[in-house]
Scaffold this motif. Sequence first.
Motif, PDB file in Angstrom:
ATOM      1  N   ALA A 120       0.831  -1.206   0.000  1.00  0.00           N
ATOM      2  CA  ALA A 120       0.000   0.000   0.000  1.00  0.00           C
ATOM      3  C   ALA A 120       0.866   1.257   0.000  1.00  0.00           C
ATOM      4  O   ALA A 120       0.568   2.241  -0.696  1.00  0.00           O
ATOM      5  CB  ALA A 120      -0.935  -0.002   1.206  1.00  0.00           C
ATOM      6  N   ALA A 121       1.962   1.250   0.763  1.00  0.00           N
ATOM      7  CA  ALA A 121       2.863   2.404   0.798  1.00  0.00           C
ATOM      8  C   ALA A 121       3.543   2.607  -0.554  1.00  0.00           C
ATOM      9  O   ALA A 121       3.703   3.744  -1.011  1.00  0.00           O
ATOM     10  CB  ALA A 121       3.907   2.212   1.891  1.00  0.00           C
ATOM     11  N   LEU A 122       3.938   1.516  -1.198  1.00  0.00           N
ATOM     12  CA  LEU A 122       4.543   1.615  -2.529  1.00  0.00           C
ATOM     13  C   LEU A 122       3.565   2.221  -3.523  1.00  0.00           C
ATOM     14  O   LEU A 122       3.928   3.114  -4.310  1.00  0.00           O
ATOM     15  CB  LEU A 122       4.987   0.224  -2.991  1.00  0.00           C
ATOM     16  N   ASP A 123       2.337   1.773  -3.488  1.00  0.00           N
ATOM     17  CA  ASP A 123       1.325   2.309  -4.400  1.00  0.00           C
ATOM     18  C   ASP A 123       1.090   3.799  -4.140  1.00  0.00           C
ATOM     19  O   ASP A 123       0.975   4.596  -5.078  1.00  0.00           O
ATOM     20  CB  ASP A 123       0.017   1.530  -4.239  1.00  0.00           C
ATOM     21  N   ASP A 124       1.065   4.200  -2.884  1.00  0.00           N
ATOM     22  CA  ASP A 124       0.877   5.611  -2.551  1.00  0.00           C
ATOM     23  C   ASP A 124       2.059   6.453  -3.020  1.00  0.00           C
ATOM     24  O   ASP A 124       1.880   7.574  -3.514  1.00  0.00           O
ATOM     25  CB  ASP A 124       0.681   5.770  -1.033  1.00  0.00           C
ATOM     26  N   TRP A 125       3.285   5.943  -2.843  1.00  0.00           N
ATOM     27  CA  TRP A 125       4.454   6.702  -3.299  1.00  0.00           C
ATOM     28  C   TRP A 125       4.441   6.860  -4.814  1.00  0.00           C
ATOM     29  O   TRP A 125       4.703   7.951  -5.345  1.00  0.00           O
ATOM     30  CB  TRP A 125       5.733   6.014  -2.848  1.00  0.00           C
ATOM     31  N   ASN A 126       4.134   5.788  -5.526  1.00  0.00           N
ATOM     32  CA  ASN A 126       4.129   5.836  -6.988  1.00  0.00           C
ATOM     33  C   ASN A 126       3.046   6.757  -7.531  1.00  0.00           C
ATOM     34  O   ASN A 126       3.179   7.301  -8.636  1.00  0.00           O
ATOM     35  CB  ASN A 126       3.934   4.431  -7.558  1.00  0.00           C
ATOM     36  N   ASN A 127       1.980   6.953  -6.765  1.00  0.00           N
ATOM     37  CA  ASN A 127       0.861   7.776  -7.225  1.00  0.00           C
ATOM     38  C   ASN A 127       0.759   9.118  -6.480  1.00  0.00           C
ATOM     39  O   ASN A 127      -0.281   9.765  -6.523  1.00  0.00           O
ATOM     40  CB  ASN A 127      -0.451   6.986  -7.082  1.00  0.00           C
ATOM     41  N   GLU A 128       1.867   9.498  -5.819  1.00  0.00           N
ATOM     42  CA  GLU A 128       1.979  10.793  -5.143  1.00  0.00           C
ATOM     43  C   GLU A 128       0.853  11.030  -4.137  1.00  0.00           C
ATOM     44  O   GLU A 128       0.251  12.097  -4.072  1.00  0.00           O
ATOM     45  CB  GLU A 128       2.037  11.926  -6.174  1.00  0.00           C
ATOM     46  N   ARG A 129       0.585   9.980  -3.360  1.00  0.00           N
ATOM     47  CA  ARG A 129      -0.361  10.077  -2.246  1.00  0.00           C
ATOM     48  C   ARG A 129       0.382   9.871  -0.935  1.00  0.00           C
ATOM     49  O   ARG A 129       1.484   9.360  -0.919  1.00  0.00           O
ATOM     50  CB  ARG A 129      -1.467   9.020  -2.373  1.00  0.00           C
ATOM     51  N   ARG A 130      -0.219  10.295   0.133  1.00  0.00           N
ATOM     52  CA  ARG A 130       0.242  10.078   1.501  1.00  0.00           C
ATOM     53  C   ARG A 130       1.503  10.869   1.848  1.00  0.00           C
ATOM     54  O   ARG A 130       1.551  11.578   2.840  1.00  0.00           O
ATOM     55  CB  ARG A 130       0.491   8.594   1.784  1.00  0.00           C
ATOM     56  N   PHE A 131       2.554  10.741   1.030  1.00  0.00           N
ATOM     57  CA  PHE A 131       3.849  11.331   1.342  1.00  0.00           C
ATOM     58  C   PHE A 131       3.930  12.756   0.800  1.00  0.00           C
ATOM     59  O   PHE A 131       3.831  12.978  -0.405  1.00  0.00           O
ATOM     60  CB  PHE A 131       4.983  10.488   0.757  1.00  0.00           C
ATOM     61  N   LEU A 132       4.126  13.724   1.690  1.00  0.00           N
ATOM     62  CA  LEU A 132       4.251  15.118   1.277  1.00  0.00           C
ATOM     63  C   LEU A 132       5.618  15.344   0.636  1.00  0.00           C
ATOM     64  O   LEU A 132       6.566  14.600   0.899  1.00  0.00           O
ATOM     65  CB  LEU A 132       4.084  16.036   2.488  1.00  0.00           C
ATOM     66  N   PRO A 133       5.758  16.356  -0.200  1.00  0.00           N
ATOM     67  CA  PRO A 133       7.055  16.623  -0.827  1.00  0.00           C
ATOM     68  C   PRO A 133       8.071  17.192   0.160  1.00  0.00           C
ATOM     69  O   PRO A 133       7.701  17.797   1.166  1.00  0.00           O
ATOM     70  CB  PRO A 133       6.710  17.643  -1.917  1.00  0.00           C
ATOM     71  N   VAL A 134       9.349  16.992  -0.144  1.00  0.00           N
ATOM     72  CA  VAL A 134      10.432  17.615   0.618  1.00  0.00           C
ATOM     73  C   VAL A 134      10.730  18.939  -0.086  1.00  0.00           C
ATOM     74  O   VAL A 134      11.547  19.006  -1.011  1.00  0.00           O
ATOM     75  CB  VAL A 134      11.667  16.706   0.676  1.00  0.00           C
ATOM     76  N   LYS A 135      10.079  19.993   0.344  1.00  0.00           N
ATOM     77  CA  LYS A 135      10.113  21.266  -0.383  1.00  0.00           C
ATOM     78  C   LYS A 135      11.498  21.905  -0.393  1.00  0.00           C
ATOM     79  O   LYS A 135      11.836  22.650  -1.316  1.00  0.00           O
ATOM     80  CB  LYS A 135       9.092  22.222   0.221  1.00  0.00           C
ATOM     81  N   ALA A 136      12.321  21.644   0.624  1.00  0.00           N
ATOM     82  CA  ALA A 136      13.635  22.276   0.702  1.00  0.00           C
ATOM     83  C   ALA A 136      14.656  21.648  -0.242  1.00  0.00           C
ATOM     84  O   ALA A 136      15.730  22.223  -0.457  1.00  0.00           O
ATOM     85  CB  ALA A 136      14.158  22.220   2.138  1.00  0.00           C
ATOM     86  N   TYR A 137      14.337  20.487  -0.794  1.00  0.00           N
ATOM     87  CA  TYR A 137      15.272  19.794  -1.685  1.00  0.00           C
ATOM     88  C   TYR A 137      15.066  20.259  -3.120  1.00  0.00           C
ATOM     89  O   TYR A 137      13.929  20.334  -3.607  1.00  0.00           O
ATOM     90  CB  TYR A 137      15.092  18.278  -1.599  1.00  0.00           C
ATOM     91  N   ARG A 138      16.158  20.552  -3.799  1.00  0.00           N
ATOM     92  CA  ARG A 138      16.090  20.973  -5.192  1.00  0.00           C
ATOM     93  C   ARG A 138      16.385  19.786  -6.097  1.00  0.00           C
ATOM     94  O   ARG A 138      17.523  19.344  -6.202  1.00  0.00           O
ATOM     95  CB  ARG A 138      17.085  22.102  -5.461  1.00  0.00           C
ATOM     96  N   GLY A 139      15.347  19.275  -6.707  1.00  0.00           N
ATOM     97  CA  GLY A 139      15.509  18.133  -7.584  1.00  0.00           C
ATOM     98  C   GLY A 139      14.377  17.145  -7.403  1.00  0.00           C
ATOM     99  O   GLY A 139      13.584  17.243  -6.457  1.00  0.00           O
TER     100      GLY A 139
END
Length: 310
Positions: free
Chosen positions: A276-295
């Motif tokens: 379920a976590a893999l599916d959420d990561w692949n579909n940009e769910r659950r995990f918020l972006p790391v805004k301070a990282y460039r790339g």
Amino acid sequence: MIKDAYGTVAPAQATLLSGRSSDLGAGLMVNRLLPQRALRMVGPWCFLDLIGPVTFAPGQGLDVAPHPHIGLQTVTWLVSGALLHKDSLGYEQRIAPGELNLMTAGAGIAHSEESAPGCHDALFGVQFWVALPQSAECCEPSFEHLDDLPRFDRNGVKGCVIMGSLEHLISPARSHSPLVAAEFSSAAGGELPLVLDPVFDYGLCVLSGRLTLHGEACSSQPLQPGEFCFLGGNRRTLGLSLSAGARCILLGGQPFAKPVKIWWNFVAHREETIRAALDDWNNERRFLPVKAYRGPALKAPPWPDNGRLK
């Protein structure tokens, strides 16, 4: 099960285990000591990388793009060099030797790791993962940076309790199950008797110098840098002899009833939780972006065909 003359369970023979080399890019090789076929966990500790020492070429450095975690705590501890942590909660934290970065992934967090700007010292340290018990594996994610940890200096040995408790010292770092992580070092050599918890399993990782163990079912052969010794459980005492310049890490904790499942950067008690976590990561769910990282963030590897986690 081995019993002594009084009918109590005696410790098994300490076992020396070799790790395997893994390339993290930019010339950074790590020695992965946990998990391995012969030993998947030490108490709740399910992952251990010995990092470096490595000196990067000018203009280069560690740069691990944002990636996800669930069900664990990452513990970063440096001997030299400095790193910069950035995560999806908005934390941006430099870590230097003697300080602790503790990230609790829980239900889900993303983070990146980079060489700290302006630091040209060799990067040398360790990163551990603590598997969360099933009751806490979906807790709220969090991050802590601690530089005021309990320390001692006796018999020529300096010690620091990084997490958990050892004898009368208790780390303020948040933990979710009974455990310990401690560092011991000696500039000129020294002896350190330890009182252990017989309920815990223990392991020792040598970072530098030589380390000799004294106690029941322990070999007198000195441990060398990069070696890991699994001590098992049922130990109440242990003696350490550190050579000049020696440094080591003691890990321990109460074993889980069953080993956790690990795939990529995910830890869980059930395979379905990882899928379920893999599916959420692949579909940009659950995990918020790391805004301070460039790339861009890292892409997950494909799930192996007909793959089932052990």
